[in-house]
Write an enzyme that holds these catalytic residues in place. Structure first.
Site, PDB file in Angstrom:
ATOM      1  N   HIS A   1      -2.307  -3.105  -5.961  1.00 48.41           N
ATOM      2  CA  HIS A   1      -2.780  -2.707  -4.633  1.00 48.41           C
ATOM      3  C   HIS A   1      -4.299  -2.830  -4.546  1.00 48.41           C
ATOM      4  CE1 HIS A   1      -3.391   0.745  -1.515  1.00 48.41           C
ATOM      5  NE2 HIS A   1      -3.489  -0.440  -0.956  1.00 48.41           N
TER       6      HIS A   1
ATOM      7  N   SER B   1       0.819  -1.217   0.000  1.00 43.72           N
ATOM      8  CA  SER B   1       0.000   0.000   0.000  1.00 43.72           C
ATOM      9  C   SER B   1       0.852   1.266   0.000  1.00 43.72           C
ATOM     10  CB  SER B   1      -0.926   0.007   1.222  1.00 43.72           C
ATOM     11  OG  SER B   1      -0.176  -0.121   2.419  1.00 43.72           O
TER      12      SER B   1
ATOM     13  N   GLU C   1      -5.152  -0.382  -7.641  1.00 38.80           N
ATOM     14  CA  GLU C   1      -4.078   0.462  -8.172  1.00 38.80           C
ATOM     15  C   GLU C   1      -3.027  -0.449  -8.794  1.00 38.80           C
ATOM     16  OE1 GLU C   1      -3.060   4.483  -5.842  1.00 38.80           O
ATOM     17  OE2 GLU C   1      -3.060   2.727  -4.538  1.00 38.80           O
TER      18      GLU C   1
ATOM     19  N   ASN D   1      -3.093   6.493  -1.181  1.00 38.58           N
ATOM     20  CA  ASN D   1      -2.557   6.780   0.151  1.00 38.58           C
ATOM     21  C   ASN D   1      -1.766   8.083   0.185  1.00 38.58           C
ATOM     22  OD1 ASN D   1      -3.586   4.760   1.828  1.00 38.58           O
ATOM     23  ND2 ASN D   1      -2.147   3.267   1.014  1.00 38.58           N
TER      24      ASN D   1
END
Length: 716
Positions: A451, A430, A463, A501
């Protein structure tokens, strides 16, 4: 041939029956664009003048009936202003009315999907017969709209106001049998017998065995409700819709109001009410945002189809790590047809992974989504193993072990040594750099990030992270496989936190600053939930896990020290040091217990307040708009930075990453669409008021330049 166009043909069959067929050239589906509407009008006029026409059967030359209106064409109409939009809806509805008013009976053969304008076309016919595989509905509210081609007028008069309002306000799709039960269709036939059944039905109408004139009159008259029935029906509907839709989604309530206002009116007067209601919502920010999401989603699907052409086939796949994530990935792939090997070093971890897959499948059985046989088949296609050798013939393996670069490096190198030269390795990291993880691999061109978001079976985003040495074939294969798994893949370039993130942690940083300055975390949660987030930042951090959040925040601070390095111990760190990890151990910002249904229940915890108080400057009440600005400004600016640095290719993909990955309020359209709605000049002026909070609140030079030029992200 009575009429032949690029969208519609009219062919004379036996007994004066005309087949009115929609078959849009050079397209895989039928849809109402401007040319099709023009042809619809022309073809209808041709039939109206022909004395030999005794009845009409409407069919489709595609696998679907009509998917609806071509929304891309109508966006320019929305931009033209209210008066022109209402004038256009009047002209469009005159075309549907012209077909409904043909002096002969009409039957619609719905062979597949008939949604929105497609369903409204079917409603303009006297009778409808649907294939067993058909799906019908009026999903306009999901785009922030209401039906605009007569749906709010005809459907209530056909199936009653209660049923119609449920259909329109929820925007759900219905199977043929369900549509038959409420009277939205008159019969159901097997696909191969559909056209013949429709012809037989129109013959019965021609022969007087079906009273088509009475049926038509019913659709054109006022609703048969007395004052008390009307009061009860619409009061109940308004209460239900208000509870479900909430204040951020005005279209469902507008639909109820339109049906109520038009209830005592005949068709033509009722349609005038519909035109006004349609304009009310079509010109709203919510509709603009929801339509943008729809178009962005189509763009992602188009990219996945393109990737599939360059992708290697995936026949056998594996996942390393059998925790909640590993089990979720194994379930997701296996349920979509990819046999999976799930590898771990501990038997109990494999049991947990299989348990996770079983739990998801059992829920599917309980709600009738899948059968026991389908559940058994999916579980049987997941092979738990303690040995790397079980995965040696895999086409792709996803690493989903603990978020530690040394552990991941060891696992990836060991897995690569077992795999074939052409197999793909992907990491479900992540935050950790893909280039860092590729450093010791012998075939970095076959490696990328993949991800997933937790819970895997619910979160639509994946992702796909491109490293410097990742090949285009690897990216294409992983994108295609993610799409085949039912996910929405977005390709991003490597950086700390990637897209989602990297953008989320400035939001959390804004939260930490608010708590440092004395804000009550429960008050912040309430404000941000009202803003539209599915959960406030404190609750979200508890769900993510405060241990995970602290680790990720450190990665982000190291990657972007000028913006994300904290000069103070924040509340998240303080709670973590007290071993308050969130939902996973029952205490974080909130204390967790189980309700009667066994679901986590959160309560404010005095201990958490005391810990947080020790990191701040006392307590202070903040203006709601200040809370929103202090939370959202860093997130919006960081999203812009990701676009400017080409971490993500387009505003569309950036926004979908936030909507699908972290639940950015859909009615706001995503970060960049939201910036367009606010206006960059106003946003920058607001950001200037918080510049003392640090570089995260500092707009980029490109933003300032765009603001001077009056530019928007979605018009570049």
């Amino acid at each position: 041939m009575l009429f032949e166009g690029k969208s519609i043909t009219c062919t004379m069959l036996e007994g004066g029956i005309v087949e009115f067929q929609f078959n849009l050239q050079n397209e895989s589906v039928n849809k109402f664009n401007r040319d099709t509407l023009a042809e619809f009008n022309e073809a209808t006029a041709t039939l109206a003048k022909n004395k030999d026409v005794k009845g009409v059967v409407v069919t489709s030359g595609k696998d679907v009936f009509i998917v609806g209106a071509d929304i891309t064409e109508f966006l320019s109409l929305f931009a033209a202003g209210r008066d022109k939009l209402i004038e256009w809806t009047k002209q469009a509805n005159a075309i549907f009315n012209g077909f409904e008013d043909l002096p002969v009976p009409t039957v619609c053969a719905i062979n597949g999907i008939a949604l929105g304008g497609g369903m409204e076309m079917a409603l303009s016919c006297d009778y409808r017969i649907a294939s067993t595989s058909a799906q019908v509905g009026l999903p306009e509210v999901k785009l922030g709209l209401i039906p605009g081609f007569g749906g709010t007028t005809r459907l209530p008069r056909l199936i009653g106001s209660d049923n119609a309002l449920e259909w329109i306000a929820t925007g759900n799709q219905y199977k043929a049998e369900d549509a038959l039960k409420v009277g939205a269709v008159d019969a159901v036939a097997e696909p191969g017998k559909l056209k013949d059944a429709a012809i037989q039905m129109v013959k019965q109408a021609i022969e007087g065995k079906l009273n088509w004139q009475k049926r038509r009159e019913q659709k054109k008259s006022a609703l048969k409700l007395n004052k008390m029935e009307s009061l009860m029906a619409f009061s109940t509907s308004k209460a239900f819709v208000a509870g479900k839709a909430g204040p951020h989604y005005p279209a469902p309530m507008e639909a109820v109001n339109v049906v109520e206002k038009a209830a005592r009116l005949a068709r033509d007067e009722a349609l005038l009410i519909e035109h006004e209601g349609f304009a009310n919502v079509a010109l709203s920010d919510q509709a603009s945002s929801l339509i943008t999401i729809f178009l962005n989603d189509q763009l992602i699907k188009k990219g996945a189809k393109k990737a599939a052409k360059a992708a290697k086939p995936i026949h056998w796949a594996g996942v390393l790590g059998a925790g909640i994530m590993g089990g979720g990935i194994a379930y997701q792939a296996a349920s979509r047809g990819t046999p999976m090997a799930m590898k771990d070093i501990k038997p109990e971890a494999l049991d947990l992974g299989m348990s996770e897959a079983s739990k998801i499948l059992l829920k599917g059985v309980e709600i009738g989504k899948i059968t026991n046989q389908q559940m058994a088949k999916t579980l049987a296609s997941i092979t738990p193993t303690l040995e790397y050798s079980t995965l040696k013939d895999c086409d792709i393996v996803v690493e989903a072990v603990v978020e530690n670069p040394k552990v991941k490096d060891s696992v990836l190198c060991e897995m690569e040594s077992v795999l074939g030269d052409k197999a793909i390795l992907a990491s479900n990291t992540s935050t950790i750099s893909i280039d860092l993880l590729a450093k010791n691999l012998k075939r970095p061109e076959n490696f990328c990030g993949m991800h997933f978001f937790n819970p895997v079976h619910k979160m639509p985003l994946v992702e796909v992270i491109r490293g410097k040495k990742t090949s285009e074939e690897t990216i294409a294969t992983v994108v295609a496989w993610a799409s085949a798994m039912g996910k929405s893949p977005i390709v991003v370039n490597d950086c700390p936190g990637f897209l989602v993130n990297r953008v989320l942690f400035p939001y959390f940083h804004g939260f930490s600053l608010l708590l440092r300055d004395g804000a009550d975390f429960t008050a912040v949660d309430k404000v941000m939930e009202k803003f539209g987030w599915p959960m406030g930042p404190a609750y979200l951090l508890d769900v993510v896990g405060l241990d995970t959040a602290v680790h990720a925040a450190n990665v982000m601070a190291e990657g972007f020290p000028d913006r994300m390095k904290k000069e103070f111990k924040d509340a998240i760190e303080a709670l973590y040091e007290q071993k308050r990890f969130g939902q996973k151990n029952g205490k974080g910002f909130y204390a967790y217990s189980q309700d009667k249904k066994g679901k986590p229940k959160k309560d404010a915890d005095p201990v958490a307040f005391d810990i947080i108080k020790s990191t701040g400057v006392g307590s202070k009440e903040f203006d709601k708009q200040d809370i929103i600005d202090r939370m959202m400004i860093p997130m919006l600016i960081e999203t812009v930075r990701c676009l400017e640095e080409k971490i993500v290719a387009t505003p569309s993909e950036a926004d979908m990453g936030l909507v699908y990955g972290i639940g950015f309020p859909p009615f706001r359209g995503g970060a960049l669409k939201y910036l367009d709605t606010i206006g960059l000049d106003k946003f920058i002026a607001r950001a200037e008021q918080f510049k003392d909070l640090g570089k995260l609140y500092e707009p980029t030079e490109t933003m300032r330049d765009m603001a001077k030029k009056g530019q928007k992200y979605y018009s570049l």
